[in-house]
Write a protein that holds these residues in place. Sequence first.
Motif, short mmCIF file in Angstrom:
data_model
loop_
_atom_site.label_atom_id
_atom_site.label_comp_id
_atom_site.label_asym_id
_atom_site.label_seq_id
_atom_site.Cartn_x
_atom_site.Cartn_y
_atom_site.Cartn_z
N ARG A 190 67.19 83.20 68.14
CA ARG A 190 66.07 84.14 67.70
C ARG A 190 66.55 85.33 68.07
NH1 ARG A 190 62.20 82.87 72.78
NH2 ARG A 190 61.06 84.31 71.76
N GLN A 234 63.72 76.65 62.45
CA GLN A 234 62.63 76.20 63.31
C GLN A 234 63.02 74.79 63.93
OE1 GLN A 234 59.91 73.40 61.39
NE2 GLN A 234 58.40 73.80 62.75
N THR A 271 67.61 77.70 72.73
CA THR A 271 67.68 78.31 71.19
C THR A 271 67.40 80.04 71.27
OG1 THR A 271 65.02 78.14 71.69
CG2 THR A 271 66.10 76.45 70.57
N LEU A 284 58.97 75.43 70.84
CA LEU A 284 59.11 75.66 69.59
C LEU A 284 59.83 77.17 69.45
CD1 LEU A 284 58.47 75.62 66.35
CD2 LEU A 284 56.52 76.93 66.91
N CYS A 285 61.14 76.80 68.67
CA CYS A 285 61.76 78.27 68.36
C CYS A 285 61.46 78.62 66.85
CB CYS A 285 63.23 77.84 68.52
SG CYS A 285 64.35 79.33 67.82
N ALA A 286 60.60 79.73 66.64
CA ALA A 286 60.57 80.10 65.10
C ALA A 286 60.48 81.33 64.80
CB ALA A 286 59.08 79.18 64.96
N PHE A 313 60.81 84.47 62.49
CA PHE A 313 60.89 84.72 61.10
C PHE A 313 61.58 85.77 60.81
CE2 PHE A 313 56.55 82.90 59.52
CZ PHE A 313 56.30 82.26 60.35
N ILE A 359 63.55 80.97 58.21
CA ILE A 359 63.01 80.63 59.79
C ILE A 359 63.90 79.50 60.35
CG2 ILE A 359 60.96 79.99 61.01
CD1 ILE A 359 59.41 80.66 58.58
N TYR A 380 59.88 65.51 63.79
CA TYR A 380 60.59 66.06 64.75
C TYR A 380 61.39 65.20 65.66
CZ TYR A 380 57.91 69.84 63.34
OH TYR A 380 57.12 70.91 62.85
N SER A 411 57.94 81.67 68.56
CA SER A 411 58.34 81.02 69.47
C SER A 411 57.49 80.64 70.73
CB SER A 411 59.68 81.31 69.91
OG SER A 411 60.61 81.55 68.66
N ASP A 438 57.53 86.36 65.56
CA ASP A 438 58.31 85.27 66.17
C ASP A 438 57.19 84.42 66.86
OD1 ASP A 438 59.78 83.44 67.78
OD2 ASP A 438 61.21 85.08 68.77
N ALA A 490 64.72 69.86 63.92
CA ALA A 490 64.79 71.26 63.50
C ALA A 490 64.87 71.15 61.89
CB ALA A 490 65.96 71.57 64.06
#
Length: 352
Positions: free
Chosen positions: A175, A157, A171, A101-103, A105, A155, A36, A185, A183, A131
């Motif tokens: 999303r 991420q 971010t 964290l931006c994640a 799904f 995703i 990262y 995040s 999610d 990312a």
Amino acid sequence: MGELDRETQVFGLAVPAGVVSTTGIAGLTLGGGTGYQTRKRGLTIDNLLSVDIVTADGQARVASKEVNSDLFWAVRGGGGNFGVVTSFEYRAFPLGPKVWLCAPFHPFEASRQVLRAFRDFMRDAPQEFGAAVLFWTVPSDPFFPKEHQGKPVVIPQLVYTGAVEDGERLTKPLRTLATPLVDLSGAYLWTEMQSMFDPFVPKKLLQYYWKNLYLTSAENDVLDYLTQIAATLPSKHTYLVLQPLAGAMSNIAADASAFGPRDMNYMFEFDSMWSDPADAEKNIAWTRQKWADLQRYSTGRLYINFPGFGEEGERLVRSAVGNASYERLAKIKAKYDPDNLFRLNQNIKPAR
Ligand SMILES: Cc1cc2nc3c(=O)[nH]c(=O)nc-3n(C[C@H](O)[C@H](O)[C@H](O)COP(=O)(O)OP(=O)(O)OC[C@H]3O[C@@H](n4cnc5c(N)ncnc54)[C@H](O)[C@@H]3O)c2cc1C
């Protein structure tokens, strides 16, 4: 790596390295080391100050920019060819304790807009973003809602190592590109972030065949092709990763370390995993085929730390470091390991 993160975080610091806590730092570092912090701080080897190494003649040596500088050049990308490293001295940087964290799904059907938006976002994104886009399947794990388990997802991420509020604000658009099934995040401790993938890459419980290549670009036709590949995943454990590199890692000269030229902008990984050994042939054949098909969009180079079985031998090492670096490595190998004692690796034969 988990130990390295834990001990450095006591001082509010982190060494730029990988993203799974169970990874060995030795092999990771000797092959380069991405994670990262790569866009902000460079590869792990770019933050390596010295090593203690036992060479083939049984001598314990130090290698750094000042001492045995040829050996130090070689271990930064040349793998385990030059001796047994018993100590690594790294540069560490302030980080955390929390990161954003931006994640989300997103459903696989949203791949087209997610990939394009992610690429455009990353073009000008601050270097604090590490990312990737992941193609995956919602795991059959009680942590995830039962009704979504087994569904294919895409995703974006993104991990932001600057201020958490900035990461969250920046971010937000990624999303809401679609309605995420899940999610993840949020703000996480750096050590939590660094072990989040651990349950999905368990040692011994799964079978593994990981392969990668660098892509020339992420133009629309490339992105569409990646999506086509992702539509044919042969195992629910497998994930595919599109990772923008560049940033700080590309500010290093091609001949500064054995890693070779730094002109790669994107890495694409096939992280193929399955549970039943009887499925090995099917999964390996699929990975090899898709990897070969994708060569049309590749620079011809790859990252040596995801080598499959290393079955291409010398060709694999050459395509990792480039020819100029390979020739120089072979000369240094002849000096420190003329009989090729250290050969159970991505081997570099001593120059004659
Ligand atoms: C779950 C998982 C996640 C990963 N994530 C990342 C990631 O985020 N970023 C990344 O860059 N890579 C990642 N990798 C790839 C990783 O860098 C390589 O698998 C690396 O080889 C792991 O190092 P190791 O010490 O466990 O090596 P090993 O598998 O033990 O050894 C691999 C080779 O490294 C050399 N080697 C190992 N230790 C020494 C030593 N002390 N002295 C000299 N040579 C040595 C030897 O040549 C050996 O053949 C990941 C791998 C896994 C399995």
